[in-house]
Design an enzyme around this catalytic site. Sequence first.
Site, PDB file in Angstrom:
ATOM      1  N   SER A 133     -70.722   4.543 -24.622  1.00  0.00           N
ATOM      2  CA  SER A 133     -70.408   3.995 -23.304  1.00  0.00           C
ATOM      3  C   SER A 133     -69.916   2.550 -23.412  1.00  0.00           C
ATOM      4  O   SER A 133     -68.892   2.285 -24.048  1.00  0.00           O
ATOM      5  CB  SER A 133     -71.635   4.114 -22.399  1.00  0.00           C
ATOM      6  OG  SER A 133     -71.293   3.914 -21.048  1.00  0.00           O
TER       7      SER A 133
ATOM      8  N   ASP B 100     -68.877  14.559 -17.702  1.00  0.00           N
ATOM      9  CA  ASP B 100     -69.328  13.167 -17.628  1.00  0.00           C
ATOM     10  C   ASP B 100     -68.955  12.609 -16.264  1.00  0.00           C
ATOM     11  O   ASP B 100     -67.777  12.408 -15.962  1.00  0.00           O
ATOM     12  CB  ASP B 100     -68.667  12.356 -18.741  1.00  0.00           C
ATOM     13  CG  ASP B 100     -69.270  10.966 -18.902  1.00  0.00           C
ATOM     14  OD1 ASP B 100     -69.706  10.382 -17.898  1.00  0.00           O
ATOM     15  OD2 ASP B 100     -69.300  10.470 -20.043  1.00  0.00           O
TER      16      ASP B 100
ATOM     17  N   HIS C 159     -72.899  12.355 -19.225  1.00  0.00           N
ATOM     18  CA  HIS C 159     -72.678  11.077 -19.900  1.00  0.00           C
ATOM     19  C   HIS C 159     -73.735  10.835 -20.977  1.00  0.00           C
ATOM     20  O   HIS C 159     -73.402  10.486 -22.107  1.00  0.00           O
ATOM     21  CB  HIS C 159     -72.707   9.950 -18.863  1.00  0.00           C
ATOM     22  CG  HIS C 159     -72.312   8.617 -19.411  1.00  0.00           C
ATOM     23  ND1 HIS C 159     -71.073   8.374 -19.958  1.00  0.00           N
ATOM     24  CD2 HIS C 159     -73.002   7.435 -19.492  1.00  0.00           C
ATOM     25  CE1 HIS C 159     -71.001   7.112 -20.357  1.00  0.00           C
ATOM     26  NE2 HIS C 159     -72.155   6.524 -20.086  1.00  0.00           N
TER      27      HIS C 159
END
Length: 315
Positions: free
Chosen positions: A136, A266, A295
């Site tokens: 991320s 996601d 995610h």
Amino acid sequence: MNAITRTSTAMLLAAALIAGASVHAAQTASPEKAAMARSASTITTADGVQLYYKDWGPKDGPVVVFSHGWPLNSDSWESQMIFLASQGYRVVAHDRRGHGRSSQPWDGNDMDHYADDLAAVIDALDLKRVTLVGFSTGGGEVARYIGRHGTGRVKKAVLVSSVPPLMLKTADNPGGLPIEVFDGIRKASLENRSQLYLDIASGPFFGFNRPGAKPNRGLVQSFWAQGMQAGHKNAYDSIAAFSATDFREDLKKFDVPTLVIHGDDDQIVPIDASGRASAKLVKGAELIVYPGAPHGLTDTHKDRLNQDLLDFLRK
């Protein structure tokens, strides 16, 4: 004053003098020396920020360095770190400035500083032939590190559910998310960030808001606990860092084998504007899509991710 008391007092005074000398040395050290200063589990950067780090596994093993997501810390990588360390790898992860057990500076909560902090960790530990793994926001940190510092110490790179190339919708990035999305996160953070972290974790982060999904209380609590360790200002500033930083030129500088892993469900960092787009910009990148994965696949799909990382490292 008896002998025992005099001895104890002398020992305390000596300890205080030594500590004072150490503090003075750190305060008067040049920025170059400060960047390399470290204790058993911390590194002090050139601008005086103390970074906490973990260094697990055999010290002579191949090195894997992890960069974590927002608003988490290095604990979020523990499943991958303990697995790879057990396979003979030296695994290193630090808490980003303002997060976890690291310092909470008022300024410098941006991708350039994040990348330079990663460089400080790598340089201080003198790590070489490193595989960088970013999740991320950490994927942005890895991309900016390569953009600013090159690949002299890097062997491979992995981007997992990562924010590059650019999350924000702009005139030349029509597939990005509108600014209102991130303004909403900022607003919720100021109003009640504790509730914000609970809402993110119990909803879209792990896909617990999908029909039939069974929320895992432990994962929700872990996300919340890590988030609340982060400094309020640091986590707030980081929203702009992960959403509005343009990594397109950084990705073009990748010249090492690169693996991109992303879930196609996601809801935080949509795959089309991120994982698939990054794989197109990095020459020769391999893209692995996890069907139905959210995610937070480092937890929800940790066994598959661990094996995919191991396979990539062994190539």
